[in-house]
Design an enzyme around this catalytic site. Structure first.
Site, PDB file in Angstrom:
ATOM      1  N   ASN A 180       0.820  -1.195   0.000  1.00  0.00           N
ATOM      2  CA  ASN A 180       0.000   0.000   0.000  1.00  0.00           C
ATOM      3  C   ASN A 180       0.863   1.258   0.000  1.00  0.00           C
ATOM      4  O   ASN A 180       0.932   1.977  -1.000  1.00  0.00           O
ATOM      5  CB  ASN A 180      -0.929  -0.029   1.215  1.00  0.00           C
ATOM      6  CG  ASN A 180      -2.019   0.995   1.125  1.00  0.00           C
ATOM      7  OD1 ASN A 180      -1.940   1.924   0.340  1.00  0.00           O
ATOM      8  ND2 ASN A 180      -3.049   0.843   1.920  1.00  0.00           N
ATOM      9  N   ASP A 181       1.567   1.487   1.089  1.00  0.00           N
ATOM     10  CA  ASP A 181       2.302   2.737   1.217  1.00  0.00           C
ATOM     11  C   ASP A 181       3.446   2.849   0.201  1.00  0.00           C
ATOM     12  O   ASP A 181       3.766   3.942  -0.241  1.00  0.00           O
ATOM     13  CB  ASP A 181       2.847   2.879   2.640  1.00  0.00           C
ATOM     14  CG  ASP A 181       1.711   2.909   3.659  1.00  0.00           C
ATOM     15  OD1 ASP A 181       0.659   3.474   3.329  1.00  0.00           O
ATOM     16  OD2 ASP A 181       1.881   2.363   4.755  1.00  0.00           O
ATOM     17  N   VAL A 182       4.049   1.703  -0.164  1.00  0.00           N
ATOM     18  CA  VAL A 182       5.201   1.775  -1.064  1.00  0.00           C
ATOM     19  C   VAL A 182       4.788   1.995  -2.515  1.00  0.00           C
ATOM     20  O   VAL A 182       5.646   2.149  -3.377  1.00  0.00           O
ATOM     21  CB  VAL A 182       6.086   0.513  -0.961  1.00  0.00           C
ATOM     22  CG1 VAL A 182       6.674   0.394   0.424  1.00  0.00           C
ATOM     23  CG2 VAL A 182       5.334  -0.731  -1.337  1.00  0.00           C
TER      24      VAL A 182
ATOM     25  N   ALA B 192       0.881   2.828   7.610  1.00  0.00           N
ATOM     26  CA  ALA B 192       1.177   4.220   7.922  1.00  0.00           C
ATOM     27  C   ALA B 192      -0.092   5.024   8.151  1.00  0.00           C
ATOM     28  O   ALA B 192      -0.044   6.171   8.568  1.00  0.00           O
ATOM     29  CB  ALA B 192       1.997   4.849   6.808  1.00  0.00           C
TER      30      ALA B 192
END
Lengths: 380, 83
Positions: free
Chosen positions: A307-309, A348
């Site tokens: 997700n965040d990456v 995050a």
């Protein structure tokens, strides 16, 4: 394979505890020189912080500990952390102070307790996507403490091994901090949450779901596919079906690559370990810098539980908490499949505008089942 | 007394060999293809270092063995149980 980061945290903690106890027993030796006294205090400090900090990291990773930045208890422990630094200076120079200032009775026992509290305050406010960096830093600290203990016991191999672990852990920490485009001090003392308020401009829109039948049809006609795994692949234990799908795609004449972000997952190298377990060939693994320039030639990017990456706001939306972090720019690929169980945000806690993009298709459900269905279609 | 001095020399030589093996092991960890081997190499080096240290200590071997057994049991239990 999801609990490995916790296990690593726990093992680091045991290393810290061992050095903490060694230094404690050395303190009670009768004829300590000044050098040994300083060494004992430093070892206790680093070992103690590593031990209690690792326990907190374990609790946070296994989601048993929900306290985060901003809660009252966290703030109390943070004050212990700041208090521990002057305390360390005091206990180090304590023998030379004799006669000048009144002695604090049983200062050593107080110091033991304070270091343990300080370790809690050190790790408690850090959370979310910063956890892999903290694990790597605690690993480095346990190595440094072991090297100090080696000096205390005059054991050469302990000094060598401790320094090696300390140095390599530190290098890894710096690499990971760079991969998130942040400094280590920023990760440790500023943290994610402080800038989170700025991210209220959340992009919303329609998400376009897709079934695995349709996904199969698109994949069958694709000539190049990039797989981007994340923590979700570890949770779903999907690495084996992912490898199977990759092989079937290659038999079909498709070029398959795996894009591995340095901080994907929850410990350093988490994705590499998983894919290695499933016997994915090492040549197929690529880093963000290798895949990003040619991203627009890739037909399908399959995001599995990451997700965040892959969050485009890291490059586009100034003020986003993860702004400036280098990502795998899957949104530039022709089509993006996102395999996800629900619409919740990543570790995050940041919403991902990738899901609402024109070229994004959401494949909801357990990643292992979804990919299993695609594999079954290929075999028919 | 001479016997003890000999052990010291052998111990330090084994320490040097272990140190070299540690460095080689860590170097191998840097490449995915050799990472597993590198891990085993470092573990083997640590085994040598610990073994020679135990031999030159003046502590009852039974206590050391008890510690090794207990620690090894806990460690392997955690490692086997981990998901």
């Amino acid at each position: 394979m999801t609990a490995i980061p916790e296990m690593v945290a726990l093992f680091n903690g045991f290393g810290g505890l061992a050095t903490f106890l060694i230094a404690w027993s050395q303190f009670n030796e009768p004829d300590n020189s000044m050098f040994q006294h300083v060494l004992v205090m430093l070892t206790i400090y680093i070992g103690g912080i590593t031990f209690s900090g690792s326990l907190i990291a374990y609790g946070k990773l296994s989601e048993k500990l929900k306290l985060g930045k901003g809660s009252m208890i966290t703030n109390v422990f943070i004050s212990f952390f700041y208090l521990s630094m002057p305390a360390l200076i005091y206990v180090v120079i304590e023998p030379s102070l004799a006669g000048f200032v009144p002695q604090v009775p049983s200062y050593f026992s107080l110091f033991l307790v304070l270091t343990l509290m300080a370790g809690i305050g050190f790790v408690m406010p850090i959370g979310g996507g910063d956890m892999p960096v903290v694990i790597s830093l605690l690993n480095s600290l346990s190595g440094i403490a072991a090297a100090f203990a080696g000096l205390l016991l005059l054991n050469n191999v302990l000094i060598v091994a401790g320094s090696l672990v300390g140095a390599s852990g530190l290098i890894l920490t710096i690499i990971m901090a760079k991969a998130m485009n942040r400094t280590i001090t920023n990760i440790l003392f500023v943290g994610y949450a402080s800038s989170a308020q700025a991210a209220s401009s959340e992009e919303q829109g329609e998400v376009k779901p897709i079934t695995s039948d349709d996904a199969y049809l698109i994949l069958e006609n694709a000539s190049s596919v990039l797989v981007v795994p994340g923590y979700g692949m570890a949770v779903a234990q999907a690495q084996h079906v992912v490898r199977e799908m990759g092989e079937l795609l290659e038999d079909n004449g498709t070029e398959v690559k795996y894009g591995i972000h340095p901080v994907a997952g929850r410990m350093p190298g988490h994705m590499n370990v998983l894919l290695a377990e499933a016997n994915v060939s090492y040549d197929l693994l690529a880093e963000p810098d290798d895949v990003n320039p040619s991203m627009d030639t890739i037909d399908v990017a399959i995001v599995i539980g990451a997700n965040d990456v892959v969050n485009p706001s890291a490059t586009e939306e100034e003020g986003s908490p993860i702004y400036g972090m280098p990502i795998i720019e899957v949104h530039n690929a022709k089509t993006v499949f996102v395999l996800k169980r629900s619409m919740s945000s990543g570790f995050a806690g940041v919403q991902n505008p990738l899901f609402f993009r024109e070229n994004t298709r959401m494949l909801f459900g357990d990643a292992k089942e979804s990919i299993g269905q695609i594999v079954a279609e290929f075999k028919d | 007394m001479e016997n003890l001095a000999n052990i010291q020399v052998i111990q330090n030589m084994i320490y040097i060999i272990s140190s070299v093996m540690f460095i080689l092991g860590i170097k191998m960890l840097g490449k995915e293809a050799t990472a597993v081997k590198g891990n085993y190499l470092s573990a083997l080096a640590m085994f040598f270092a610990v073994a020679i240290t135990c031999l030159s200590l003046e502590i009852d071997i039974k206590i050391i063995l008890a510690g090794v057994l207990l620690g090894g049991l806990i460690g392997s239990l955690i490692a086997v149980k981990v998901k």
